[in-house]
Scaffold this active site. Structure first.
Site, PDB file in Angstrom:
ATOM      1  N   ASN A 136      48.821  41.529  38.070  1.00  0.00           N
ATOM      2  CA  ASN A 136      49.562  43.591  37.767  1.00  0.00           C
ATOM      3  C   ASN A 136      48.707  44.394  38.542  1.00  0.00           C
ATOM      4  OD1 ASN A 136      49.146  46.117  36.951  1.00  0.00           O
ATOM      5  ND2 ASN A 136      47.433  45.623  35.153  1.00  0.00           N
ATOM      6  N   LYS A 174      49.138  47.286  39.637  1.00  0.00           N
ATOM      7  CA  LYS A 174      48.652  48.445  39.219  1.00  0.00           C
ATOM      8  C   LYS A 174      48.853  49.612  39.939  1.00  0.00           C
ATOM      9  CE  LYS A 174      44.723  46.384  37.319  1.00  0.00           C
ATOM     10  NZ  LYS A 174      43.633  46.415  36.347  1.00  0.00           N
ATOM     11  N   HIS A 225      47.752  47.527  27.874  1.00  0.00           N
ATOM     12  CA  HIS A 225      46.607  47.193  28.294  1.00  0.00           C
ATOM     13  C   HIS A 225      45.190  47.917  28.346  1.00  0.00           C
ATOM     14  CE1 HIS A 225      44.073  47.082  32.871  1.00  0.00           C
ATOM     15  NE2 HIS A 225      45.248  46.235  32.759  1.00  0.00           N
ATOM     16  N   GLU A 281      43.555  50.142  30.489  1.00  0.00           N
ATOM     17  CA  GLU A 281      43.890  51.787  30.852  1.00  0.00           C
ATOM     18  C   GLU A 281      44.069  51.954  30.121  1.00  0.00           C
ATOM     19  OE1 GLU A 281      44.038  49.844  34.899  1.00  0.00           O
ATOM     20  OE2 GLU A 281      42.064  49.032  34.488  1.00  0.00           O
ATOM     21  N   GLU A 330      42.305  40.566  26.891  1.00  0.00           N
ATOM     22  CA  GLU A 330      41.304  41.052  28.346  1.00  0.00           C
ATOM     23  C   GLU A 330      40.495  41.584  28.612  1.00  0.00           C
ATOM     24  OE1 GLU A 330      44.159  41.710  31.800  1.00  0.00           O
ATOM     25  OE2 GLU A 330      44.434  43.431  30.941  1.00  0.00           O
ATOM     26  N   GLY A 341      38.630  44.745  36.565  1.00  0.00           N
ATOM     27  CA  GLY A 341      38.085  45.103  37.611  1.00  0.00           C
ATOM     28  C   GLY A 341      36.429  44.972  37.935  1.00  0.00           C
ATOM     29  N   SER A 399      38.764  40.122  36.177  1.00  0.00           N
ATOM     30  CA  SER A 399      37.749  39.512  37.447  1.00  0.00           C
ATOM     31  C   SER A 399      38.214  38.075  37.247  1.00  0.00           C
ATOM     32  CB  SER A 399      37.016  39.364  37.254  1.00  0.00           C
ATOM     33  OG  SER A 399      36.175  40.808  37.166  1.00  0.00           O
TER      34      SER A 399
END
Ligand code: PEP
Length: 250
Positions: A9, A11, A94, A96, A166, A172, A212
């Site tokens: 991904n 982003k 996701h 985010e 996730e 991240g 990560s």
């Protein structure tokens, strides 16, 4: 046997030229892969990356899509526009999108059902926050996200669905769930599928881990019984890290 599935991904990173350069390196380096592979560049680079990936076997993915097919939705991208560019997979839900853009389970479900009806593959992301983990709520949160995200999805469409577990606190941040902690949640996800759709489906579902993932931890994660692949953010942005992750079993 479940085929390992590694997805990147990208982003909101990379100009068209940068994206094409990375896609070209990946197409070259992963020609002979026996794994299922996908990259999701930003919308602006989809067309050019699709051309760079031609013949490589790496699937073209999108990071999001609109919940409606068309209409007055300024700034949104329709699933049909994605198909038009050769996109085969879309990432939905996701963290985010859930936490920064406040997408609800209902909206995510609308997107999932529309994508499946339009013949697109979906990676549905689920995962708990640190507070939820510390409150012992991992299974309740992940179970609710699965139940709501897949509401109304028929058994026959599940071939088009991959789940990405996730944990939000691992995305991240450099903090990875231990392979055993991740596997325990993957096992729960498989149990949820068994109870909801039956044991054959539970055994065939691909469940990726994301958070990560790096060249140094992919092998230990993939060694776990219920981890079938990875959804990779930061480490998918460079060939020198995404190639070894994608080739973890060479
Ligand atoms: C992601 O964004 O899906 C992700 C897992 O990011 P990272 O690998 O950077 O943690």
């Amino acid at each position: 046997m479940r085929q390992p599935y590694v997805a990147g991904n990208w982003k909101m990173y990379k100009t068209v030229a940068e994206a094409v350069s990375l896609a070209t390196e990946l197409a070259d380096g992963l020609k002979h892969s026996r794994n299922k592979l996908m990259v999701a560049p930003p919308f602006t680079a989809l067309s050019a990356v699709g051309a760079a990936l031609t013949g490589s076997g790496i699937l073209l993915g999108a990071q999001n899509m609109a919940a409606e097919l068309e209409g007055a939705h300024t700034g949104e991208i329709s699933v049909r526009m994605l198909k038009d560019l050769g996109v085969r997979v879309v990432i939905i839900g996701h963290s985010e999108r859930r936490h920064v853009y406040h997408e609800s389970d209902e909206l995510i479900n609308q997107k999932v059902r529309l994508a499946l009806t339009e013949g697109m593959e979906v990676i549905l992301c689920v995962g708990e926050t640190l507070d939820e983990r510390e409150a012992g709520e991992v299974e309740r949160v992940v179970g609710t996200q699965l139940q709501a995200g897949l509401s109304g999805v028929e058994l026959g469409s599940l071939e088009q669905v991959t789940i990405a577990y996730e944990p939000v606190w691992a995305i991240g941040t450099g903090k990875t769930a231990t392979p055993a902690d991740a596997d325990a949640v993957h096992q729960y996800i498989r149990r949820w599928f068994s109870e909801t759709y039956g044991s054959d489906t539970a055994l065939s579902m691909i469940v990726q881990y994301g958070g990560s993932v790096k060249p140094g931890n992919i092998a230990a994660l993939m060694n776990m019984e219920n981890i079938d692949g990875a959804l990779v953010g930061g480490a998918s942005l460079k060939a020198e890290t995404f190639l070894p992750i994608s080739r973890f079993n060479d």
